[in-house]
Motif scaffolding. Structure first.
Motif, mmCIF file in Angstrom:
data_model
loop_
_atom_site.group_PDB
_atom_site.id
_atom_site.type_symbol
_atom_site.label_atom_id
_atom_site.label_comp_id
_atom_site.label_asym_id
_atom_site.label_seq_id
_atom_site.Cartn_x
_atom_site.Cartn_y
_atom_site.Cartn_z
ATOM 1 N N GLU A 1 7.892 9.170 -4.342
ATOM 2 C CA GLU A 1 8.407 8.506 -5.540
ATOM 3 C C GLU A 1 7.236 7.906 -6.324
ATOM 4 O O GLU A 1 6.812 6.779 -6.084
ATOM 5 C CB GLU A 1 9.408 7.414 -5.147
ATOM 6 C CG GLU A 1 10.646 7.911 -4.428
ATOM 7 C CD GLU A 1 11.559 8.729 -5.335
ATOM 8 O OE1 GLU A 1 11.475 8.552 -6.566
ATOM 9 O OE2 GLU A 1 12.337 9.533 -4.797
ATOM 10 N N MET A 2 6.720 8.678 -7.264
ATOM 11 C CA MET A 2 5.539 8.243 -8.009
ATOM 12 C C MET A 2 5.849 7.050 -8.922
ATOM 13 O O MET A 2 4.992 6.202 -9.161
ATOM 14 C CB MET A 2 4.966 9.406 -8.828
ATOM 15 C CG MET A 2 4.511 10.574 -7.971
ATOM 16 S SD MET A 2 3.262 10.121 -6.752
ATOM 17 C CE MET A 2 3.622 11.292 -5.445
ATOM 18 N N GLU B 1 8.685 7.900 4.046
ATOM 19 C CA GLU B 1 9.473 8.679 3.087
ATOM 20 C C GLU B 1 10.944 8.244 3.117
ATOM 21 O O GLU B 1 11.837 9.043 3.382
ATOM 22 C CB GLU B 1 9.322 10.166 3.368
ATOM 23 C CG GLU B 1 7.875 10.638 3.255
ATOM 24 C CD GLU B 1 7.730 12.153 3.280
ATOM 25 O OE1 GLU B 1 8.747 12.858 3.122
ATOM 26 O OE2 GLU B 1 6.595 12.626 3.443
ATOM 27 N N PRO B 2 11.214 6.970 2.833
ATOM 28 C CA PRO B 2 12.561 6.424 3.045
ATOM 29 C C PRO B 2 13.629 6.969 2.111
ATOM 30 O O PRO B 2 14.814 6.780 2.375
ATOM 31 C CB PRO B 2 12.357 4.919 2.809
ATOM 32 C CG PRO B 2 11.187 4.842 1.889
ATOM 33 C CD PRO B 2 10.284 5.956 2.308
ATOM 34 N N THR B 3 13.241 7.644 1.030
ATOM 35 C CA THR B 3 14.255 8.152 0.094
ATOM 36 C C THR B 3 14.356 9.676 0.079
ATOM 37 O O THR B 3 15.191 10.230 -0.627
ATOM 38 C CB THR B 3 13.953 7.672 -1.343
ATOM 39 O OG1 THR B 3 12.658 8.157 -1.731
ATOM 40 C CG2 THR B 3 13.976 6.161 -1.440
ATOM 41 N N SER B 4 13.530 10.366 0.869
ATOM 42 C CA SER B 4 13.472 11.824 0.735
ATOM 43 C C SER B 4 14.715 12.526 1.264
ATOM 44 O O SER B 4 14.985 13.673 0.910
ATOM 45 C CB SER B 4 12.224 12.375 1.432
ATOM 46 O OG SER B 4 12.270 12.099 2.806
ATOM 47 N N LEU C 1 0.856 -1.181 0.000
ATOM 48 C CA LEU C 1 0.000 0.000 0.000
ATOM 49 C C LEU C 1 0.892 1.230 0.000
ATOM 50 O O LEU C 1 1.715 1.399 0.904
ATOM 51 C CB LEU C 1 -0.916 0.009 1.226
ATOM 52 C CG LEU C 1 -1.823 1.234 1.382
ATOM 53 C CD1 LEU C 1 -2.910 1.245 0.316
ATOM 54 C CD2 LEU C 1 -2.441 1.267 2.777
ATOM 55 N N VAL C 2 0.739 2.072 -1.006
ATOM 56 C CA VAL C 2 1.532 3.299 -1.099
ATOM 57 C C VAL C 2 0.627 4.491 -0.807
ATOM 58 O O VAL C 2 -0.476 4.587 -1.349
ATOM 59 C CB VAL C 2 2.201 3.438 -2.476
ATOM 60 C CG1 VAL C 2 2.889 4.799 -2.605
ATOM 61 C CG2 VAL C 2 3.226 2.323 -2.675
ATOM 62 N N ALA D 1 5.489 4.032 -6.840
ATOM 63 C CA ALA D 1 4.066 3.758 -6.600
ATOM 64 C C ALA D 1 3.424 3.092 -7.812
ATOM 65 O O ALA D 1 2.664 2.129 -7.683
ATOM 66 C CB ALA D 1 3.337 5.053 -6.254
ATOM 67 N N ARG D 2 3.717 3.592 -8.995
ATOM 68 C CA ARG D 2 3.166 3.012 -10.229
ATOM 69 C C ARG D 2 3.598 1.561 -10.410
ATOM 70 O O ARG D 2 2.812 0.700 -10.794
ATOM 71 C CB ARG D 2 3.652 3.809 -11.440
ATOM 72 C CG ARG D 2 2.969 5.140 -11.698
ATOM 73 C CD ARG D 2 3.659 5.740 -12.913
ATOM 74 N NE ARG D 2 3.233 7.087 -13.210
ATOM 75 C CZ ARG D 2 2.281 7.407 -14.095
ATOM 76 N NH1 ARG D 2 1.645 6.447 -14.740
ATOM 77 N NH2 ARG D 2 1.965 8.664 -14.326
ATOM 78 N N GLU D 3 4.876 1.304 -10.141
ATOM 79 C CA GLU D 3 5.467 0.009 -10.477
ATOM 80 C C GLU D 3 5.183 -1.078 -9.441
ATOM 81 O O GLU D 3 4.958 -2.241 -9.796
ATOM 82 C CB GLU D 3 6.983 0.174 -10.635
ATOM 83 C CG GLU D 3 7.715 -1.100 -11.007
ATOM 84 C CD GLU D 3 9.214 -0.913 -11.112
ATOM 85 O OE1 GLU D 3 9.922 -1.935 -11.190
ATOM 86 O OE2 GLU D 3 9.678 0.252 -11.095
#
Length: 247
Positions: free
Chosen positions: A202-203, A169-172, A37-38, A206-208
């Motif tokens: 990271e959209m 937000e692990p990459t922000s 779930l994103v 989310a898409r992938e």
């Protein structure tokens, strides 16, 4: 995915400043086992507060969080016992600076799960191998890049053998070139069936990777659906406006 939710959230509210700020305004959502779930939305929409309420790092003002059949908000629940099965990865790593990588990874399993040092080290080294950092086991956090620190933080959570992983937000906080190495680890976890709730900007991720995406604004879930439904066929004007700015 199993039909029985691993996490069930009902009427979740969170107020700050003696009720002056309503961060969450009645969130309802079920999260299935093995689901990714994103959670997306603008800053201040309640995403991180929602995530932190799932393991009671923030105690809800009202509502319930039911994890594997236990209401975490009930008065006599041993929340620390329940938290051992809920891994958390923070924006800023939260590694102990005075301990080596291996020390960071084995502390929890030894103290909380009752593993011997040998057992804990074996598991830690297996996971470090998986994320390509076995050669950094004796390094200190100050000797690692941001991407390496975040991969270590993910491994630290996995060492506790959680049933669900929460990512805030692990990459922000990472430099752009380091984002990919962290997302790759998260994608592998998703492929292996780990239940994950990910707050992210990271959209593409989310898409992938998402099975489902929820869009939050003003403390509410405004829209939810598959990645295709959210990104290719948004229904609300608020989501359309948000996507127009971030895509």
């Amino acid at each position: 995915m199993s039909a029985e939710p691993i996490l069930s959230v009902r009427g979740l509210q969170k107020h700050f400043n003696a009720g002056a700020v309503h961060a969450l305004n009645g969130v309802n959502v079920d999260i299935a086992r093995s689901e990714v779930l994103v959670v997306i939305g603008p800053s201040g929409s309640g995403k991180s507060t929602f995530l932190r309420c799932l393991n009671l790092l923030e105690r809800p003002t009202a509502g319930s969080v039911i994890f594997e059949g236990t209401d975490l908000t009930a008065p006599r629940v041993n929340i620390n016992l329940c938290r051992r099965r809920i891994g958390m990865v923070f924006q800023h790593f939260n590694l102990f600076p005075h301990m080596t990588v291996l020390g960071n990874l084995t502390l929890g399993p030894i103290r909380l799960l009752g593993k011997t040092p040998a057992e804990a080290e074996k598991k830690a080294m297996q996971l470090l191998e998986r994320v390509g950092l076995a050669d950094r086991s004796d390094a200190y956090p100050s000797q690692l890049s941001g991407g390496q620190k975040q991969r270590i933080a993910i491994v630290r959570a996995l060492c506790m053998e959680p049933d669900v992983m929460l990512f805030d937000e692990p990459t922000s906080a990472l430099d752009p070139e380091m984002v990919g190495e962290v997302l790759d680890v998260m994608k592998e976890l998703a492929r292996e069936g780990m239940t994950m709730v990910v707050v992210t900007h990271e959209m593409g991720f989310a898409r992938e990777v998402a099975d489902r995406v929820i869009f939050m604004d003003e403390g509410l879930i405004v829209e939810e659906g598959t990645p295709w439904e959210i990104f290719e066929n948004p229904q609300s004007e608020r989501l359309q406006s948000f996507l127009a700015k971030v895509l």
